[in-house]
Design a protein around this motif. Structure first.
Motif, PDB file in Angstrom:
ATOM      1  N   GLY A  59       0.770  -1.223   0.000  1.00 39.85           N
ATOM      2  CA  GLY A  59       0.000   0.000   0.000  1.00 39.85           C
ATOM      3  C   GLY A  59       0.806   1.280   0.000  1.00 39.85           C
ATOM      4  N   SER A 104      -4.876   0.985   8.408  1.00 38.06           N
ATOM      5  CA  SER A 104      -5.436  -0.220   7.786  1.00 38.06           C
ATOM      6  C   SER A 104      -6.702   0.117   6.999  1.00 38.06           C
ATOM      7  CB  SER A 104      -5.739  -1.266   8.852  1.00 38.06           C
ATOM      8  OG  SER A 104      -4.558  -1.695   9.488  1.00 38.06           O
ATOM      9  N   ILE A 155      -7.670   0.094   2.438  1.00 37.41           N
ATOM     10  CA  ILE A 155      -8.788  -0.464   1.660  1.00 37.41           C
ATOM     11  C   ILE A 155      -9.729   0.632   1.178  1.00 37.41           C
ATOM     12  CG2 ILE A 155      -8.678  -2.702   2.792  1.00 37.41           C
ATOM     13  CD1 ILE A 155     -11.033  -1.855   4.537  1.00 37.41           C
ATOM     14  N   GLU A 167     -10.863   3.426   2.955  1.00 37.48           N
ATOM     15  CA  GLU A 167     -11.812   3.975   3.915  1.00 37.48           C
ATOM     16  C   GLU A 167     -11.075   4.846   4.931  1.00 37.48           C
ATOM     17  OE1 GLU A 167     -13.751   0.687   5.701  1.00 37.48           O
ATOM     18  OE2 GLU A 167     -14.702  -0.001   3.840  1.00 37.48           O
ATOM     19  N   ARG A 220      -4.417   7.720  -2.372  1.00 35.72           N
ATOM     20  CA  ARG A 220      -4.467   6.733  -1.293  1.00 35.72           C
ATOM     21  C   ARG A 220      -3.076   6.277  -0.863  1.00 35.72           C
ATOM     22  NH1 ARG A 220      -7.641   1.708  -2.975  1.00 35.72           N
ATOM     23  NH2 ARG A 220      -9.242   3.318  -3.207  1.00 35.72           N
ATOM     24  N   TYR A 271      -1.675   6.844   2.894  1.00 34.27           N
ATOM     25  CA  TYR A 271      -1.296   5.618   3.609  1.00 34.27           C
ATOM     26  C   TYR A 271       0.147   5.695   4.099  1.00 34.27           C
ATOM     27  CZ  TYR A 271      -0.864   0.541   4.367  1.00 34.27           C
ATOM     28  OH  TYR A 271      -0.659  -0.696   4.914  1.00 34.27           O
TER      29      TYR A 271
END
Length: 775
Positions: free
Chosen positions: A517, A555, A559, A561, A721, A725
């Motif tokens: 990620g 975490s 995904i 969120e 993202r 992250y």
């Protein structure tokens, strides 16, 4: 966005002056231009991979046309570049004495030295061979194709990518390792020695074309000792100098050639093709769709882009590859087998034509061959069952069992999952194997050493390749180890990966471990993602979650969120701001007062992370404000004072945090994670920046007790993202988010995934025979 639970820890602090002048070390720094994204030239989009590489692309431009470059800087990619890593145009032309060989110098020369050792080893076993024999299989065929094109023997369009054949085993794994080497104090690399005659000749050529003489040294570095002659016969070769743009090279050519030059000059179109591909490499691409290259040429006034691409391929400027099937189904064969003839209307996968530079093509071919060798050459019947039974977690046990039966393993997981590779290394050591772990940064190396309980097991990847750390080499030039675990694998670029795999002996095991990620590598390629996507080796997905409110938040981001989390200990705090000035003010408050008072975390253990280097709340402005508050001083040596936090960039893509200790005639003395580093005076401006605030790319692979992520309003366009992250995951105990982007933050997490990089490694791996692949 709804603020996460918890108030801002404290409100003390003083205002940060907003009219302060940038320190001298950044006087020549510019943000990378908007063209850093190949999409702006029709060359396809890619995520911004390299702070260092992009700074090279933008900072040098001012030496040709300061006004235009300054204007371009205002609209630069928000992620920006790391540390003006390659700006040498303003450096003095007087060559300084070369210091003692350092880790950084050795890293820059690692590929060349490794190839030389391989050639010597093979020459001793067989008849003399030509240079380049360090490659094998398809890589060797590709190199031969490049030479055939360059010599005129064949047309470049005749060569297309083909599946690689199995590579024969080359050498057995060594039986014993030499004693580990003790790292020595480092000296930053000195500029390459250039003859005064070559510099004078290049200065004359540049002056004749109206280009600044400050480009002489980088021109010789890019074009060699014959740079003056090349520039006079082909002025567009100036595009090989970092930071020079096509319109600047066009002006240089017009001054030298007069009416003899035009937009369709073959020299110009060939140089443009190379320039487009180099710009794409800065964004992580190892190849580009041929249609994207043609579109970029059309935007640069080339009237026949198709012919320009063909000529560039025939001249060896670029290599041409195809992906997909281009052969029609054989109707007779289908009829003989009793099947139906193919329907003429059946949709077929289109053939994709790619263009790439030979350096990346050779690296990908060599890496694919090397990974296939590791998959097929290791012992498959190793019994590590007892070690797996003693593993500290089920995921660690699975990783140990999988590695026992495979030569190549991909392991993915978050920060907590780093304990599993550590358990694997400890288990392998317990079995008498020479096992080591290589991390991207010195911080990662220290954390791995703490997890294994043995400092000798942990190295940095740069230290391992240079020989400054790790087990050393055997008599064949291979790394003297049986198992290597590479942590932070997403930071591994294709060229470094090819050198690393080539250095592993037959029978050695390689584990690539990392978090898919996070932001990708600084250099070209996406090695870890391609290995995962190709599924040519066993994959172990960790089931160990990251703990605490920060782990829960990160975490969810992974995904898509952005969840509200409970943070009773104020582990996560949102600090709303209205504008960039308030963002800078609040950031200084948090670092200097609030976080130290609330969490007993000193300011030098809190890292500020922001989207880019430019702008009203970029790293430059933040570093200036933080220096004024935390370590004010006149900047006696190139803008730096003892006690300044800095980031040293010894090579593109490597950002090493440090602290200024002193300065003298020898240079700037740094303490980089306990390792003394001396940066010569003429290298300070180009390779050292203040480091209280970093970009997310610079911070990847490292963690701090506390992190302050700054998101001013103008940062919205740079969010994705992977960026969120990566940035939010840098704090171990505390995360403060200085939030001024409103709904752009949750929208980026939910809707802006990582932009794809165009590479060839995945299809190359999928085409290789790997009977041990597992899903």
């Amino acid at each position: 966005m709804t603020a996460l639970p918890g108030e801002t820890p404290g409100t003390g602090g003083t205002d940060t002056p907003q009219d302060a002048v940038s320190p001298p070390d950044e006087a020549g720094a510019q943000e990378p231009t908007a063209d850093a994204d190949p999409a702006s030239d029709g060359a396809g989009a890619g995520d911004s991979p390299s702070d260092a590489a992009e700074e090279e692309a933008g900072a040098e431009g001012e030496t040709v046309d300061p006004a235009s470059t300054e204007a371009e800087a205002a609209s630069a990619d928000p992620e920006g570049a790391s540390a003006d890593t390659n700006t040498e145009a303003a450096s003095t032309d007087a060559a300084s004495p070369a210091p003692e060989l350092s880790e950084a110098q050795a890293e820059l020369a690692a590929q060349r030295e490794l190839r030389e050792r391989i050639e010597q080893r093979k020459a001793a076993k067989a008849a003399p061979i030509a240079a380049g024999a360090g490659l094998s299989g398809t890589a060797a065929d590709l190199l031969a194709a490049v030479r055939a094109v360059e010599s005129g023997e064949k047309a470049g369009s005749a060569f297309f990518g083909q599946p690689a054949a199995p590579q024969a085993p080359r050498r057995p794994a060594p039986a014993a390792a030499p004693p580990p080497r003790t790292p020595a104090p480092q000296a930053a690399p000195a500029p390459q020695t250039v003859s005064p005659e070559a510099l004078d000749a290049v200065r004359a050529a540049l002056g004749a074309g109206g280009a600044p003489e400050a480009l002489a040294r980088p021109a010789v570095g890019a074009l060699g000792e014959q740079a003056a002659e090349l520039l006079r016969t082909d002025p567009w070769q100036l595009l090989a100098v970092p930071g020079v743009r096509p319109e600047q090279a066009d002006g240089f050519a017009r001054a030298l050639l007069g009416a003899d030059c035009g937009p369709d000059d073959g020299r110009r179109t060939a140089a443009l093709v190379g320039w487009v591909l180099e710009r794409a490499a800065l964004q992580g691409h190892t190849a580009l769709d041929a249609e994207a290259v043609r579109a970029a040429l059309a935007e640069r006034a080339v009237s026949d882009p198709d012919a320009a691409v063909r000529e560039a391929v025939e001249e060896g400027v670029a290599l041409l590859f195809q992906e997909g099937e281009d052969e029609e189904p054989e109707e007779d064969e289908a009829a003989e087998e009793g099947g139906l003839a193919p329907d003429a209307d059946t949709a077929r996968e289109p053939v994709r034509m790619l263009l790439g530079l030979d350096r990346y093509a050779l690296a990908e071919e060599s890496l694919a061959d090397g990974l296939a060798r590791l998959v097929n050459a290791c012992e498959k019947a190793a019994d590590w069952a007892e070690a797996a039974a003693a593993a500290p977690s089920p995921s660690a046990a699975e990783l140990i069992r999988t590695t026992a039966a495979a030569g190549l393993v991909a392991h993915s997981g978050g920060e907590a999952a780093r304990a599993e590779p550590a358990a694997l290394i400890a288990a392998a050591r317990g079995l008498g194997l020479r096992a080591f772990g290589a991390a991207h940064s010195e911080d990662g190396r220290r954390r791995l050493a703490a997890a294994t309980g043995d400092p000798d097991t942990a190295v940095t990847l740069a230290g391992l390749l240079s020989g400054a750390q790790g087990p050393g080499r055997d008599e064949d030039g291979a790394l003297a180890l049986d198992l290597l675990v590479v942590l932070d694998a997403p930071q591994l670029d294709v060229e470094s990966a090819a050198v690393l795999v080539e250095a592993l002996a037959d029978g050695a095991r390689l584990v690539l471990s990392g978090d898919p990620g996070v932001l990708g590598s600084a250099g070209a390629g996406r090695v870890f993602a391609d290995v995962l996507a190709a599924r040519t080796c066993p994959q172990v997905l960790s089931r160990t979650p990251d703990p605490g409110p920060i782990g829960e938040l990160v975490s969810g981001i992974g995904i898509g969120e952005l969840n509200q989390v409970d943070a009773p200990g104020k582990e996560v705090v949102i600090v709303p701001v209205r504008d960039a000035g308030e963002a800078v003010h609040r950031t200084v408050q948090l670092v200097a007062d609030s976080v130290p008072r609330a969490f007993s975390i000193p300011a030098d253990e809190t890292q500020v992370i922001t989207v880019g280097h430019g702008g009203a709340a970029g790293t430059r402005v933040l570093n200036e404000a933080l220096k004024q508050r935390l370590n004010p001083g006149p900047g006696r040596f190139g803008g730096f004072d003892p006690g300044d936090r800095v980031v040293h960039v010894p090579a593109p893509g490597r950002a090493v945090p440090g602290m200024v200790r002193s300065a003298d005639a020898e240079g700037l003395h740094l303490d980089c994670g306990g390792v003394p580093v001396v940066v010569p005076q003429d290298r300070v401006e180009s390779s050292v920046r203040h480091g209280w605030a970093l970009s997310a790319h610079q911070a990847a692979g490292m963690r701090w007790p506390a992190a302050v992520v700054v998101l001013p309003g103008d940062a919205a366009a740079g969010l994705s993202r992977p960026w969120v992250y990566t940035a939010f995951g840098r704090g171990e105990r505390h995360l403060s988010v200085v939030h001024g982007v409103d709904q752009a933050l949750p929208r980026a997490v939910a809707e802006v995934p990582a932009q794809e990089r165009t590479t060839r490694l995945r299809p190359l791996l999928e085409a290789l025979p790997t009977p041990d692949a597992a899903s």
